[in-house]
Design a protein around this motif. Structure first.
Motif, short mmCIF file in Angstrom:
data_model
loop_
_atom_site.label_atom_id
_atom_site.label_comp_id
_atom_site.label_asym_id
_atom_site.label_seq_id
_atom_site.Cartn_x
_atom_site.Cartn_y
_atom_site.Cartn_z
N VAL A 136 4.44 5.91 8.26
CA VAL A 136 4.81 7.28 7.89
C VAL A 136 6.14 7.28 7.15
O VAL A 136 6.30 7.98 6.12
CB VAL A 136 4.88 8.16 9.16
CG1 VAL A 136 5.54 9.50 8.86
CG2 VAL A 136 3.47 8.39 9.71
N ALA A 137 7.11 6.50 7.61
CA ALA A 137 8.41 6.45 6.94
C ALA A 137 8.29 5.85 5.54
O ALA A 137 8.92 6.34 4.59
CB ALA A 137 9.39 5.63 7.78
N ALA A 138 7.48 4.81 5.39
CA ALA A 138 7.31 4.19 4.07
C ALA A 138 6.64 5.15 3.09
O ALA A 138 7.05 5.25 1.93
CB ALA A 138 6.50 2.91 4.21
N LEU A 139 5.62 5.86 3.55
CA LEU A 139 4.96 6.83 2.67
C LEU A 139 5.91 7.96 2.30
O LEU A 139 5.94 8.42 1.15
CB LEU A 139 3.70 7.38 3.34
CG LEU A 139 2.55 6.40 3.51
CD1 LEU A 139 1.41 7.04 4.29
CD2 LEU A 139 2.04 5.91 2.16
N GLY B 77 4.92 14.18 -4.15
CA GLY B 77 5.95 14.81 -3.34
C GLY B 77 5.49 15.43 -2.04
O GLY B 77 6.32 15.82 -1.23
N THR B 78 4.20 15.55 -1.81
CA THR B 78 3.73 16.11 -0.55
C THR B 78 3.52 15.00 0.47
O THR B 78 3.28 13.85 0.12
CB THR B 78 2.42 16.88 -0.74
OG1 THR B 78 1.44 15.99 -1.29
CG2 THR B 78 2.61 18.04 -1.70
N ALA B 79 3.62 15.35 1.75
CA ALA B 79 3.45 14.36 2.80
C ALA B 79 2.02 13.84 2.79
O ALA B 79 1.06 14.61 2.84
CB ALA B 79 3.79 14.96 4.15
N THR B 80 1.87 12.54 2.71
CA THR B 80 0.54 11.93 2.64
C THR B 80 0.05 11.59 4.04
O THR B 80 0.75 10.93 4.80
CB THR B 80 0.59 10.64 1.80
OG1 THR B 80 1.14 10.95 0.51
CG2 THR B 80 -0.80 10.06 1.62
N PRO B 81 -1.13 12.04 4.42
CA PRO B 81 -1.62 11.79 5.78
C PRO B 81 -1.86 10.31 6.05
O PRO B 81 -2.30 9.56 5.18
CB PRO B 81 -2.94 12.58 5.83
CG PRO B 81 -2.90 13.52 4.68
CD PRO B 81 -2.07 12.87 3.64
N LEU B 82 -1.59 9.92 7.28
CA LEU B 82 -1.86 8.57 7.76
C LEU B 82 -2.65 8.68 9.05
O LEU B 82 -2.19 9.32 10.01
CB LEU B 82 -0.53 7.81 7.99
CG LEU B 82 -0.60 6.38 8.52
CD1 LEU B 82 0.63 5.60 8.05
CD2 LEU B 82 -0.69 6.33 10.05
N TRP C 45 0.78 -1.25 0.00
CA TRP C 45 0.00 0.00 0.00
C TRP C 45 0.80 1.28 0.00
O TRP C 45 0.28 2.34 -0.39
CB TRP C 45 -1.03 0.00 1.12
CG TRP C 45 -0.58 -0.16 2.54
CD1 TRP C 45 -0.64 -1.29 3.28
CD2 TRP C 45 -0.11 0.85 3.44
NE1 TRP C 45 -0.23 -1.07 4.57
CE2 TRP C 45 0.11 0.24 4.70
CE3 TRP C 45 0.16 2.22 3.31
CZ2 TRP C 45 0.57 0.95 5.81
CZ3 TRP C 45 0.63 2.92 4.41
CH2 TRP C 45 0.84 2.30 5.64
N ASP C 46 2.06 1.24 0.43
CA ASP C 46 2.82 2.50 0.39
C ASP C 46 3.15 2.92 -1.04
O ASP C 46 3.62 4.04 -1.25
CB ASP C 46 4.10 2.39 1.23
CG ASP C 46 4.95 1.19 0.86
OD1 ASP C 46 4.43 0.07 0.85
OD2 ASP C 46 6.15 1.38 0.58
N ARG C 47 2.86 2.09 -2.04
CA ARG C 47 3.05 2.43 -3.45
C ARG C 47 1.77 2.93 -4.11
O ARG C 47 1.76 3.17 -5.31
CB ARG C 47 3.56 1.21 -4.22
CG ARG C 47 4.82 0.57 -3.69
CD ARG C 47 6.05 1.45 -3.86
NE ARG C 47 6.20 1.93 -5.22
CZ ARG C 47 7.16 2.76 -5.61
NH1 ARG C 47 8.03 3.23 -4.73
NH2 ARG C 47 7.25 3.16 -6.86
#
Length: 365
Positions: free
Chosen positions: A297-300, A310-315, A265-267
């Motif tokens: 968070v690290a994988a995303l 390129g933006t931080a994806t919320p988890l 899922w991180d892809r």
């Protein structure tokens, strides 16, 4: 293998920055958001739904992930109370889809035993899964997502069961099903349908059924991960074409998800992720939730630039209310927040007592 004697194992601010002697203010911290899954097929009228949603609003909730029920009625009640309405959609598990069952039995996944999940559902009767490798399956699901995203009462689409069947269950469920799953058993190993076999042979030159040890074969594992990821990309396109965000409930961490349910899922090019960090399912305690958040968070972050712009994806950490009394829920929320989660989501709304809501308010002040 049946259970016998097995030991339990375990950017205007930039203009200010250009002026001499001025510093750009630090970017505002993203809000910590509260969501909950909701079984929408309840016998409630608009007033009853509004009463439930008002409780959430007063506790600081942001959005609801609603499965079933009348979209206009439930969405209208949620929006009236200031909540976003996201439609919760069962993706690859199509047990409730009579049209697919009756018209396309060939769409359903096939185990290594060459049994269809339509006729021989593993574990429970509703485990009837369609194959993400099939073009017509993707086209059908894409149409369903497009219809939801086009609906003016829907603020976003939320995917669930977007994976293969569990080849290995979470550890706490082994006793429930009288199983020991220390290896991948063929009756739970999917998918070996004709389409998957032909597609894999075209890529790799081998029939997966002729691989001496299919569970250990890296290329065959990757094929299953990629089949789900390819389908998700098409579903994300369908939602984004209508300007709606798309999210998903996923297994707790990328490493667990890849191992247990072929879910990479991180892809995925989604807008928010809801890993189901249900610690009790894994015989773990609340600190494990923080570990899972940090891994996710690290994988995303490692894939954001390549996959999601390129933006931080919320988890948002998914929390399982039956295993969390109010003090434990407060601890779980605080643990997820300290580990870097963008919020939490609870399963599910009807389990939120007044004491739970008070604990959430206290933990998010």
């Amino acid at each position: 293998m049946r259970r016998r004697d097995f030991v339990r194992s375990a950017g205007s601010a930039a203009l200010l920055g250009a002026l001499p002697g001025c510093r750009s203010p630090a970017p505002a911290e993203a809000p910590f958001t509260l969501w909950t899954w909701v079984h929408g097929n309840r016998d409630r009228d608009t007033d009853a739904w509004r009463e439930q949603f008002a409780r959430l609003r007063e506790a600081g909730f942001h959005a609801v992930l609603v499965g079933g029920g009348d979209i206009d009625l439930v969405s209208g009640a949620a929006r009236a109370e200031g909540l976003e309405y996201h439609r919760w959609f069962w993706t690859m598990n199509r047990n409730g889809d009579a049209w697919v069952r009756e018209n396309h039995p060939e769409w359903f996944t096939v185990s290594r035993n060459l049994e269809s999940s339509l006729d021989h559902p593993p574990y429970v009767g509703y485990y009837k899964w369609v194959c993400p490798s099939r073009g017509p399956v993707r086209e059908y699901l894409r149409g369903r997502i497009a219809d939801l995203a086009a609906h003016p009462a829907v603020d976003g689409v939320h995917l669930d069961y977007v994976r293969h069947c569990d080849v290995i269950l979470p550890r706490a469920l082994w006793d429930t099903y009288d199983l020991v799953q220390d290896v991948e058993h063929p009756e739970f190993d999917f998918c070996y349908c004709d389409v998957c076999r032909v597609q894999f042979a075209a890529l790799d030159g081998r029939d997966p059924l002729e691989i001496p040890d299919p569970p250990a074969d890296e290329a065959w594992r990757r094929f299953r991960w990629d089949s789900v990821t390819g389908a998700v990309r098409e579903l994300a396109e369908a939602a984004h074409e209508h300007g709606k965000p798309i999210t998903a409930a996923v297994f707790p961490t990328p490493s667990i998800a890849r191992t247990l349910v072929r879910q990479d899922w991180d892809r995925w090019p989604l807008d928010r992720f809801f890993p189901m960090l249900y610690q009790s399912f894994y015989l773990e305690d609340i600190p494990w939730i923080g570990d899972g958040v940090r891994e996710g968070v690290a994988a995303l972050a490692a894939t954001d630039g390549d996959v999601r712009g390129g933006t931080a994806t919320p988890l948002n950490a998914g929390l399982y209310l039956p295993a969390l009394d109010p003090p434990a829920l407060a601890e779980a929320v605080a643990t997820a927040r300290e580990a870097g989660a963008s919020g939490v989501s609870t399963f599910e709304m009807d389990g939120l007592t007044d004491d739970h809501l008070a604990a959430i308010r206290d933990a998010t002040v």
